[in-house]
Scaffold this active site. Structure first.
Site, PDB file in Angstrom:
ATOM      1  N   GLY A  15      27.314   1.811   7.018  1.00 12.20           N
ATOM      2  CA  GLY A  15      26.105   1.083   6.643  1.00 12.20           C
ATOM      3  C   GLY A  15      25.726   0.071   7.709  1.00 12.20           C
ATOM      4  N   VAL A  27      28.562  -6.596  23.732  1.00 13.16           N
ATOM      5  CA  VAL A  27      29.433  -5.610  24.387  1.00 13.16           C
ATOM      6  C   VAL A  27      28.836  -5.180  25.722  1.00 13.16           C
ATOM      7  CG1 VAL A  27      30.321  -3.241  24.225  1.00 13.16           C
ATOM      8  CG2 VAL A  27      30.488  -4.776  22.243  1.00 13.16           C
ATOM      9  N   ARG A  29      26.626  -6.686  27.693  1.00 12.92           N
ATOM     10  CA  ARG A  29      26.569  -7.735  28.712  1.00 12.92           C
ATOM     11  C   ARG A  29      27.962  -8.185  29.165  1.00 12.92           C
ATOM     12  NH1 ARG A  29      21.029 -11.237  27.443  1.00 12.92           N
ATOM     13  NH2 ARG A  29      19.662  -9.474  27.947  1.00 12.92           N
ATOM     14  N   ARG A  76      26.537   9.123   8.807  1.00 17.08           N
ATOM     15  CA  ARG A  76      27.827   9.609   8.310  1.00 17.08           C
ATOM     16  C   ARG A  76      28.071  10.971   8.969  1.00 17.08           C
ATOM     17  NH1 ARG A  76      29.609   5.178   5.185  1.00 17.08           N
ATOM     18  NH2 ARG A  76      27.790   4.300   4.132  1.00 17.08           N
ATOM     19  N   ASP A 107      35.598  -0.093   7.061  1.00 14.00           N
ATOM     20  CA  ASP A 107      36.916   0.546   7.028  1.00 14.00           C
ATOM     21  C   ASP A 107      36.859   2.050   7.282  1.00 14.00           C
ATOM     22  OD1 ASP A 107      35.710   1.147   4.639  1.00 14.00           O
ATOM     23  OD2 ASP A 107      37.312   0.370   3.367  1.00 14.00           O
ATOM     24  N   THR A 130      29.705  -5.293   8.015  1.00 13.94           N
ATOM     25  CA  THR A 130      29.349  -4.905   6.656  1.00 13.94           C
ATOM     26  C   THR A 130      28.967  -6.155   5.883  1.00 13.94           C
ATOM     27  OG1 THR A 130      30.191  -4.078   4.530  1.00 13.94           O
ATOM     28  CG2 THR A 130      31.813  -4.932   6.078  1.00 13.94           C
ATOM     29  N   ILE A 131      27.914  -6.081   5.087  1.00 11.51           N
ATOM     30  CA  ILE A 131      27.492  -7.288   4.368  1.00 11.51           C
ATOM     31  C   ILE A 131      28.441  -7.636   3.223  1.00 11.51           C
ATOM     32  CG2 ILE A 131      25.066  -6.900   4.957  1.00 11.51           C
ATOM     33  CD1 ILE A 131      24.650  -6.144   1.957  1.00 11.51           C
ATOM     34  N   ASP A 132      29.289  -6.683   2.790  1.00 11.68           N
ATOM     35  CA  ASP A 132      30.152  -6.927   1.629  1.00 11.68           C
ATOM     36  C   ASP A 132      31.312  -7.891   1.908  1.00 11.68           C
ATOM     37  OD1 ASP A 132      28.629  -5.296   0.034  1.00 11.68           O
ATOM     38  OD2 ASP A 132      29.914  -3.544   0.252  1.00 11.68           O
ATOM     39  N   ASP A 134      34.287  -7.290   2.939  1.00  8.16           N
ATOM     40  CA  ASP A 134      35.466  -6.766   2.251  1.00  8.16           C
ATOM     41  C   ASP A 134      36.488  -6.143   3.205  1.00  8.16           C
ATOM     42  OD1 ASP A 134      33.885  -4.638   2.976  1.00  8.16           O
ATOM     43  OD2 ASP A 134      34.000  -3.603   1.055  1.00  8.16           O
ATOM     44  N   GLY A 175      27.862  -5.121  -3.723  1.00  4.40           N
ATOM     45  CA  GLY A 175      29.275  -5.462  -3.857  1.00  4.40           C
ATOM     46  C   GLY A 175      29.949  -4.486  -4.801  1.00  4.40           C
ATOM     47  N   ARG A 176      30.107  -3.245  -4.336  1.00  5.02           N
ATOM     48  CA  ARG A 176      30.685  -2.200  -5.184  1.00  5.02           C
ATOM     49  C   ARG A 176      32.136  -2.505  -5.534  1.00  5.02           C
ATOM     50  NH1 ARG A 176      30.034   2.032  -1.965  1.00  5.02           N
ATOM     51  NH2 ARG A 176      32.176   1.954  -1.206  1.00  5.02           N
ATOM     52  N   GLN A 260      18.945  -6.675   0.891  1.00  8.17           N
ATOM     53  CA  GLN A 260      20.054  -7.548   1.305  1.00  8.17           C
ATOM     54  C   GLN A 260      20.615  -7.170   2.672  1.00  8.17           C
ATOM     55  OE1 GLN A 260      22.798  -8.020  -2.417  1.00  8.17           O
ATOM     56  NE2 GLN A 260      21.343  -6.372  -2.817  1.00  8.17           N
TER      57      GLN A 260
END
Length: 328
Positions: A15, A27, A29, A76, A107, A130-132, A134, A175-176, A260
């Site tokens: 995502g 990276v 530069r 994916r 992950d 990742t915005i989560d 986690d 937030g799964r 979000q």
């Protein structure tokens, strides 16, 4: 590391999240600063398999530090999960003269990088995007701070309507498997109740909280719910349940969804991305591999990729206590 690194490939996978472009820029530069080549790999691992590469220099990443999403695109790749797919990817990297990889993602992306390294001894470094929030081994992932600010801004606007119409709003945020966004944004926006996957508060606890709010004279309430919360099958079923117990409330649902993930990254995410990109490249040049660069106690630290994948982030119990106190 057996050979000198002359060219590094960078890709984004999984995502998208605000700050990925800032990390790509960092990276590219950093590679230029150290006089080595950099290649952008489009569409993640699928682009590796198809050889969708582009040489990148300092000017090719002008004016992207402020942009959301990822200029390298993301996809994916089921084919990369096969030995044949990874063999194609390796051949393309060798053909392009790429000696090492920086993988920006979560992950799943790190799992692919670790497997690729184990099969081909190909140097890899991970940057958490990742915005989560986690991923184990970092207090902040790229995009998390931006997502929090986006959610708080939206809840502030919804509260204006809630208070004007004596309404109860159930606001679902991403937030799964982790409730970091819900908990922090809920506190920041002054939510009356916060529901997260890590804490099964139960329906009665929610109803009790709403009763107390009503008794305390609150004419409207905001409940922030992580999408993975187990209290109800869906936020809409939860709405029906609350309405059956509180007919005096006009209950509305807002699912914030992919808004979000979008938008310009916050200053925090831009600075973090810049720091992580520099560290990832310089670690590869120092002969390090199979690590994720992350933020711990405001310092950039290394966590083995395997640990970052398998480790579990913990919800902040002190924040849960703060949330309870603030909802009185």
């Amino acid at each position: 590391m057996s050979k000198t690194i002359k060219k590094i490939g960078v890709l984004t996978s999984g995502g998208d999240s605000p700050g990925m472009n800032a990390a790509i820029r960092s990276v590219v530069r950093t590679c230029a600063f150290h006089n080595i080549g950099c290649v952008g790999i489009y569409r993640g691992y699928q682009g590796m398999i198809e050889g969708d590469f582009k040489e990148m220099g300092p000017r090719s990443v002008n004016n992207i530090v402020n942009k959301g999403g990822t200029i390298l695109k993301s996809a994916r790749s089921m084919e990369f999960k096969t030995p044949e797919g990874r063999e194609k990817a390796h051949k393309n990297l060798i053909k392009a003269g790429i000696d090492a990889l920086v993988v920006i993602g979560g992950d799943g992306s790190f799992t692919g990088a670790l497997l690729f390294n184990s099969e081909y001894n190909f140097p890899v470094m991970g940057i958490p995007g990742t915005i989560d929030n986690d991923i184990f081994g970092t207090s902040h992932t790229l995009g998390y701070d931006t997502a929090l600010n986006t959610v708080v801004d939206v809840i502030d606007k919804i509260r204006d309507t809630a208070s004007s119409h004596n309404r109860l709003f159930l606001i679902e945020v991403m937030g799964r498997d982790a409730g970091h966004i819900a908990l922090n944004a809920g506190i920041g926006a002054g939510a009356e109740e916060i529901l997260i996957p890590e804490e099964d508060l139960g329906l009665e606890r929610l109803l009790d909280s709403l009763r107390k709010s009503k008794a305390a004279g609150k004419s409207s309430s905001i409940v922030v719910i992580a999408e993975g919360d187990k209290i109800g099958k869906t936020v809409f079923e939860l709405k029906d349940y609350v309405e059956s117990n509180f007919p005096e409330y006009d209950v509305r649902v807002s699912v914030l969804g992919h808004m979000q993930r979008g938008g310009a990254p916050s200053c925090f995410d831009r600075v973090l991305a810049s720091r992580l990109g520099v560290k990832a490249v310089e670690c590869l040049l120092e002969g390090k591999s199979n690590f994720m660069v992350g933020l711990l106690c405001d310092k950039i630290e290394l966590t083995p990729l395997e640990q970052a994948i398998k480790g579990h982030t913990e919800i902040d119990q002190e924040l849960l206590r703060v949330s309870d106190i603030m909802s009185i």
